[in-house]
Design an enzyme around this catalytic site. Structure first.
Site, short mmCIF file in Angstrom:
data_model
loop_
_atom_site.label_atom_id
_atom_site.label_comp_id
_atom_site.label_asym_id
_atom_site.label_seq_id
_atom_site.Cartn_x
_atom_site.Cartn_y
_atom_site.Cartn_z
N ASP A 96 -21.77 -34.87 -37.20
CA ASP A 96 -22.43 -35.13 -35.72
C ASP A 96 -21.21 -36.69 -35.37
O ASP A 96 -21.66 -37.68 -35.81
CB ASP A 96 -23.52 -35.62 -36.03
CG ASP A 96 -24.31 -36.12 -34.88
OD1 ASP A 96 -24.15 -35.36 -33.69
OD2 ASP A 96 -25.29 -37.04 -34.49
N GLU A 140 -20.16 -29.99 -34.45
CA GLU A 140 -21.50 -30.34 -33.12
C GLU A 140 -20.58 -29.94 -32.01
O GLU A 140 -19.58 -30.87 -31.99
CB GLU A 140 -21.34 -30.87 -32.84
CG GLU A 140 -23.29 -30.76 -31.67
CD GLU A 140 -24.38 -31.13 -31.49
OE1 GLU A 140 -25.33 -30.77 -31.48
OE2 GLU A 140 -24.74 -32.70 -31.64
N ASP A 186 -28.64 -39.59 -36.85
CA ASP A 186 -27.45 -39.13 -37.21
C ASP A 186 -27.20 -38.54 -38.45
O ASP A 186 -26.48 -37.29 -38.28
CB ASP A 186 -25.88 -40.08 -36.90
CG ASP A 186 -26.28 -41.28 -35.38
OD1 ASP A 186 -26.43 -40.22 -34.79
OD2 ASP A 186 -26.72 -41.75 -35.60
#
Length: 190
Positions: free
Chosen positions: A17, A77, A148
């Site tokens: 992430d 992502e 996160d």
């Protein structure tokens, strides 16, 4: 992919992430049909340092994660709409160094949208962060330290769900089915 002692195929996925201030990471293993948590964490950079040094910290941190936990593949992502142009640029730079760290270590990289991550983990693309984190905790029997890292574990799970034969360099679209891949493989043999 590796082989475990029980001769089942094992996929060890690194989920990322990305972010300039905090880059979450998580390692999830799929052995047979079982998912297992291996490790997770957050690479935090200091806002007092230059952007170049912060990007180097992210890169070095991910290289250490890869060296310590030996993932087979990675998932990251996709960029979503950021709060502004400057935020989008910084996110893009952090994402770029994360992608380079993976490519430099020979990992194939799956790019996954936030909606795909939510759907893969919760069954719906409209899930909120609380629902995603709760499902990560349930699926992996772990309480992630920080949002996160929780997001990174969800990204790893979504990456595993894309399948071990996923290769973004050979796909024409995300919608390509297993049947389409099988047809292409058969035609390639002719």
């Amino acid at each position: 992919m590796g082989i475990t002692n029980s001769n089942k195929l094992e996929l060890r996925m690194l989920g990322i992430d990305p972010g300039l201030q905090r880059t979450g990471w998580g390692i999830v293993v799929k052995s047979g049909i079982k998912l297992s948590h291996i490790a997770h964490g957050t690479i935090k950079t200091k806002t007092s340092r230059s952007i170049a040094n912060r990007l180097h910290e992210i890169h070095s941190g991910l290289i250490d994660v890869i060296a310590n936990w030996h993932p087979n593949d990675a998932s990251i992502e996709q960029i979503f709409v950021a709060k502004g142009a400057e935020a989008a640029i910084k996110l893009g730079m952090a994402r770029g160094v994360a992608m380079q760290a993976c490519a430099g270590k020979g990992l194939s990289l799956r790019e996954i949208s936030a909606t795909q991550v939510k759907k893969s983990v919760t069954g719906t693309g409209a899930a909120d962060k609380i629902q995603v984190t709760a499902m990560v905790e349930k699926l992996l029997s772990v309480k992630p330290e920080g949002a996160d890292a929780a997001d990174a574990l969800a990204i790893a799970i979504a990456g595993i769900n894309k399948g071990p034969d996923y290769n973004p360099d050979t796909l024409n679209s995300e919608a390509k089915t297993g049947l389409a891949r099988a047809i292409e493989a058969a035609l390639a043999k002719e």
